[in-house]
Design an enzyme around this catalytic site. Structure first.
Site, PDB file in Angstrom:
ATOM      1  NE  ARG A 109     -22.004  -0.767  13.718  1.00 60.40           N
ATOM      2  CZ  ARG A 109     -23.185  -1.372  13.796  1.00 60.40           C
ATOM      3  NH1 ARG A 109     -23.906  -1.523  12.695  1.00 60.40           N
ATOM      4  NH2 ARG A 109     -23.629  -1.813  14.947  1.00 60.40           N
ATOM      5  CB  SER A 155     -21.207  -5.287  19.841  1.00 63.73           C
ATOM      6  OG  SER A 155     -22.105  -6.091  19.101  1.00 63.73           O
ATOM      7  CB  SER A 156     -24.445  -8.908  22.839  1.00 61.09           C
ATOM      8  OG  SER A 156     -25.408  -8.608  21.845  1.00 61.09           O
ATOM      9  CB  SER A 182     -27.373  -6.282  23.917  1.00 56.33           C
ATOM     10  OG  SER A 182     -27.315  -4.903  23.662  1.00 56.33           O
ATOM     11  CG  ASP A 296     -30.756  -2.427  18.467  1.00 56.57           C
ATOM     12  OD1 ASP A 296     -29.772  -1.665  18.517  1.00 56.57           O
ATOM     13  OD2 ASP A 296     -30.719  -3.538  17.913  1.00 56.57           O
ATOM     14  CE  LYS A 394     -28.058  -1.789   9.400  1.00 53.62           C
ATOM     15  NZ  LYS A 394     -26.954  -2.491   8.744  1.00 53.62           N
TER      16      LYS A 394
END
Length: 413
Positions: A109, A155-156, A182, A296, A394
């Site tokens: 990632r 990504s925030s 987001s 999400d 998770k």
């Protein structure tokens, strides 16, 4: 289905752990999420020299405004994106040598926009392998602060990490954002920073955070809105009814906006001050929806889309391609396994209802949200199983049991 007890928010728990560690004094976190991600975050804090005490209903964190107590540490971030992005940023405010690594999934990632911004602020960050990925080492000497430009289009969490750092810098931060996904998650961050005594404000595309640190507090973690989406979707799909206490009009989490999508599809939705109820009406209409700010919950919608009366098109979700897996492609592949016609593009997916989905094994890619989403599909598609049902640990280790206790049968692999 009736009342469902949803565990604490992962996003809020992670932010609260950072804030508690950075605050002056002892912070008590009430009803934090206990999952692999959050336990990994707490373990990382311990490796850095922070004290984290646990009781059945709360965590107690001794804050250190000056940064980690350990002069050096090796931190394993597991699969947690918040752990892998927030902890190196927290460590940068201290003084020492800190190495961070993560699982193979998390190593894939991206991290580069954040590490570039930290370097622009004078932080010594070195990647051991591919640039912009774990493992990495931070040679920390505190952070002066100043102005920095950030691309938060993937990504925030990159912006959140820098915002959380701001009060710990010597001069404060002014972060100009060139792209941002987001947004509700950033609003969570800002609200929580204020709860811990920090100032933060938005000026157009810039976020301004003066120095001054944080003060310890007692902070209650609200239920996870993303997790609640599976139970809300199950009610809408089956004609049942579910109520989640602790999530209402005053909730911090933008993912509660998923119930508005269900309302547009025909479900009955009632949002009170401290609870939300969704009831199925026997109707699920097709729709086109932009889910950039609640991405999400994209897999949740994709999982019930085959039962709608018309096509469901989900747009502006390119950032779901860099989550635990490429969620857009994972949803498309698994829907096709069930016999559903699906089309995809760079940032969209369109699902066409037709014949009833057939049972098949869902390929989870180790992604908790794929399992939980397609568990909802399994309520109307007998024969669904999973190649890795246990990856829900998770964020929700007890998901299987909770889903069954809510009055539904969970398909198992």
């Amino acid at each position: 289905m009736a009342a469902v007890d949803i565990p604490g928010s992962k996003s809020i728990t992670a932010r609260a752990l950072f804030l508690a560690a950075a605050a002056d004094g002892v912070t008590t976190l009430v009803r934090p999420l206990r999952s692999d991600d959050t336990e990994g975050f707490a373990e990382g804090l311990t490796r850095l020299g922070y004290r984290v005490g646990r009781t059945p209903d709360a965590w107690h964190v001794d804050g250190r405004p000056q940064g980690p107590a350990a002069p050096e540490a090796d931190v394993y971030c597991r699969d947690g994106a918040t752990t892998a992005r927030f902890l190196p940023t927290l460590a940068a405010a201290g003084h020492g040598t800190y190495r961070f690594d993560a699982s193979a999934q998390m190593r894939r990632r991206p991290l580069l926009p954040l590490t570039r911004a930290l370097r622009d602020l004078g932080v010594d960050v070195r990647h051991e392998g591919p640039e912009g990925h774990h493992p990495l080492t931070v040679e920390a000497a505190g952070v002066d602060g100043g102005e920095v430009v950030l691309d938060a289009g993937q990504s925030s969490q990159y912006l959140t990490a820098l915002l959380l750092l701001g009060p710990l810098t010597r001069k404060g931060l002014r972060i100009t954002v060139t792209d941002l996904v987001s947004v509700p998650y950033v609003e969570i961050t800002m609200a929580m920073m204020r709860a811990f005594g920090a100032e933060v404000r938005r000026e157009g595309d810039a976020f301004v955070v003066p120095p001054g640190g944080y003060r310890a507090t007692t902070y209650a973690v609200e239920p996870d809105a993303s997790t609640a989406s599976y139970f809300f979707a199950a009610a809408a799909l089956t004609g049942g009814e579910v109520t989640v206490q602790g999530l209402g009009s005053g909730a911090l989490q933008g993912d509660l906006g998923f119930v508005d999508v269900l309302r547009r599809m025909g479900a009955r939705v009632d949002v009170g001050s401290d609870r939300t109820t969704v009831a199925g009406t026997g109707e699920l209409r097709g729709l086109t929806v932009n889910m950039r700010d609640i991405s999400d919950t994209m897999p949740t919608l994709a999982a019930i889309a085959p039962f709608a009366s018309g096509p469901v098109r989900i747009e502006d979700v390119a950032n779901t391609r860099v989550k635990e897996c490429d969620r857009l492609d994972a949803c498309a592949e698994n829907l096709r396994r069930l016999g559903v016609r699906v089309e995809t593009g760079p940032d969209w997916i369109e699902i066409h209802p037709g014949a009833a989905p057939v049972g098949a094994e869902i390929k989870t890619y180790g992604d908790h949200r794929i399992v939980m989403s397609f568990a909802v599909t399994g309520l109307r598609a007998p024969g669904i199983s999973f190649d890795d049902p246990g990856c829900v640990r998770k964020t929700f280790p007890g998901f299987h049991e909770a889903f069954a206790a809510a009055g539904v049968e969970l398909p198992r692999g």
